[in-house]
Design an enzyme around this catalytic site. Sequence first.
Site, short mmCIF file in Angstrom:
data_model
loop_
_atom_site.label_atom_id
_atom_site.label_comp_id
_atom_site.label_asym_id
_atom_site.label_seq_id
_atom_site.Cartn_x
_atom_site.Cartn_y
_atom_site.Cartn_z
CG HIS A 1 39.84 12.91 19.53
ND1 HIS A 1 39.02 13.45 20.48
CD2 HIS A 1 39.49 11.57 19.36
CE1 HIS A 1 38.40 12.78 20.89
NE2 HIS A 1 38.36 11.61 20.53
CB THR A 2 42.14 16.61 13.53
OG1 THR A 2 41.02 16.06 12.93
CG2 THR A 2 43.30 15.68 13.83
CG ASP A 3 36.34 18.09 15.39
OD1 ASP A 3 37.03 17.95 16.52
OD2 ASP A 3 35.23 17.79 15.26
N GLY B 1 24.62 6.37 21.15
CA GLY B 1 25.83 6.16 21.93
C GLY B 1 26.83 5.33 21.45
CB SER C 1 26.84 12.05 14.44
OG SER C 1 28.52 12.09 14.62
CB SER D 1 23.41 13.87 19.76
OG SER D 1 24.85 13.62 19.82
CG ASP E 1 30.27 14.63 15.38
OD1 ASP E 1 31.33 14.02 14.77
OD2 ASP E 1 30.14 14.35 16.45
CE1 TYR F 1 35.30 14.79 21.63
CE2 TYR F 1 35.14 16.99 22.60
CZ TYR F 1 35.46 16.27 21.52
OH TYR F 1 35.29 16.52 20.26
C1 GLA Z 1 33.17 13.42 18.74
C2 GLA Z 1 33.07 14.80 18.58
C3 GLA Z 1 33.80 15.51 17.31
C4 GLA Z 1 34.95 15.01 17.15
C5 GLA Z 1 35.32 13.57 17.23
C6 GLA Z 1 36.60 13.02 17.36
O1 GLA Z 1 32.40 12.75 17.63
O2 GLA Z 1 31.64 15.38 18.38
O3 GLA Z 1 33.62 16.78 17.17
O4 GLA Z 1 35.78 15.66 17.89
O5 GLA Z 1 34.41 13.22 18.53
O6 GLA Z 1 37.15 13.26 16.19
#
Ligand code: GLA
Length: 389
Positions: A35-37, A125, A129, A131, A176, A226
């Site tokens: 949760h930094t991107d 899910g 990643s 998706s 991702d 989110y």
């Molecule tokens: C999901 C989002 C990413 C990122 C992560 C948390 O995977 O798709 O972009 O924000 O959560 O780090």
Amino acid sequence: MDAIVFLNEQFEHIFGRLPEKMGFAPGRVNLIGEHTDYHGGHVFPCALTLGTWGAAARRQDKLVQFYSVNRSDAGIVVRRLGFVPDPRRRSWADYPLSMMCSLAEHGFPCESGVDLLLYGDLPVGAGLSSSASVEVLTGVLLRALFGFDGLSDEDLAKYAQYAENRFIGVNCGIMDQFSSALCKRNHAMLLDTLTLQRQYAPLRLEDADIIVTNSGVKHSLASSAYNRRRQECEAALRALSEQSPLSALCALTPEEWEMRKDAVTDPVCQKRARHAVYENQRTLDAFSALEEGDLRAFGALMNASHRSLRDDYEVSCPELDLLTQLAWEIEGVYGSRMTGGGFGGCTVSIVRRDARKSFTETIGKVFREKVGRDPLFYVVGPGAGAHLI
Ligand code: GLA
């Protein structure tokens, strides 16, 4: 069975001819930098050897036909070229379709229809990643089919993120898609999400493995949580910017944050922003620790990351907290934390090889007792980014 043989067979069985192109795009596990991107911070993921495999061929007409071996119950999904997915009526085929739409919007339209067959070995899910791997793979295959000149891997990642934001309705960051498109075998990638500059670090884990543990709790990124975290952090950024201009939360060092944090008067927004600032610093420190081969320091940063995600960002859940808590207590575990968006999905742990058995046995037993089902363990090797096969 060999992937090429399998894809050829399946494609011929479904579409009655052989594919022109085949490819693979991996899922990812984020080691640290969660949760930094979308705050201009750093992330430190590696690609998995699990992901999505696909085969494709051009058609003479303007139809696009999708088939997923995993979703054979859905049959062949047929759309007209240019069809825009409707976020209220979801089909699995919206993922490849939204990448097609995104490419077209960015100046890379398909000249004809396409038959596309996909097969994935990633749990869906689970926060690994799946998706993004479908979107990136679709891009890799279409680029190969239509010879899209000048479409780089970095573009593919950006357009895949756009597809997710615009057509799937998830306001995700770039991690991702970038991981799936650009990671390298045996390396983790330190990505600065503000500048998109990246550095690759060889993953020298010596006597340890990366173990991903699936809690079996399905996360739903599209869930409002989110997007709500983003809004809370945007509010924090606005409050800080009123004091003096600031481009992104992660542009602050922890010291700068401590001096300025009182500008954020809402306590919830303040916690969220604190996570972003400190997590970014932890990610940079983790990169250095790995370069120095200091797995203990690396693991301690992972543990701190989890606590911050649990307490400040509040994106963990009881099952993920249980998995990490149990892991922390096992001798030979360097570090363990939730990975990905959260609210379910997986943890990632760095585990000494001689502790692997006690890791899976102890965690499996207690998790079964308390949650009533088995967690799934995957020992993952850092794989390559998306490519044709
Ligand atoms: C999901 C989002 C990413 C990122 C992560 C948390 O995977 O798709 O972009 O924000 O959560 O780090």
